[in-house]
Design an enzyme around this catalytic site. Structure first.
Site, PDB file in Angstrom:
ATOM      1  N   CYS A 219       0.832  -1.213   0.000  1.00  0.00           N
ATOM      2  CA  CYS A 219       0.000   0.000   0.000  1.00  0.00           C
ATOM      3  C   CYS A 219       0.867   1.263   0.000  1.00  0.00           C
ATOM      4  O   CYS A 219       1.526   1.559   0.999  1.00  0.00           O
ATOM      5  CB  CYS A 219      -0.915  -0.053   1.226  1.00  0.00           C
ATOM      6  SG  CYS A 219      -1.749   1.488   1.612  1.00  0.00           S
TER       7      CYS A 219
ATOM      8  N   CYS B 206       0.029   3.910   2.654  1.00  0.00           N
ATOM      9  CA  CYS B 206       0.447   3.452   3.991  1.00  0.00           C
ATOM     10  C   CYS B 206       1.892   3.873   4.257  1.00  0.00           C
ATOM     11  O   CYS B 206       2.244   4.237   5.381  1.00  0.00           O
ATOM     12  CB  CYS B 206       0.317   1.943   4.109  1.00  0.00           C
ATOM     13  SG  CYS B 206      -1.372   1.334   3.895  1.00  0.00           S
TER      14      CYS B 206
END
Length: 90
Positions: A13, A16
């Site tokens: 991600c 993230c």
């Protein structure tokens, strides 16, 4: 009293990775007030389902009684997280 921040993330991600330094800085600055719990959704799908995590990153701020005070979806600014921590401490 310690506030818990559950950080739902995945290694793949991108957002993230953007969120990580913000959380690390916050955890250092609020050392005795904040506990950051990193939860990899690929490894802990059961926990992600329990918290109904549908998008990453998802941050969940809980007070000491494990009540959810705030839920953030997407990259969240430090000030917004700090505000939630303060509300969780109240």
């Amino acid at each position: 009293m310690t506030v818990t921040l559950k950080d739902f993330y995945a290694d793949w991600c991108g957002p993230c990775k953007t969120q990580d330094p913000i959380l690390q800085e916050l955890e250092e600055d609020l050392d005795d007030r904040l506990s950051v719990e990193k939860i990899n959704v690929d490894e802990r799908q059961d926990v992600a389902n329990e918290y109904q995590v549908r998008s990453l990153p998802t941050l969940i701020v809980e007070d000491e009684d494990e009540n959810i005070v705030e839920r953030f979806v997407g990259v969240t600014q430090r000030e917004d997280i700090e505000d939630a921590v303060e509300r969780a401490e109240a």
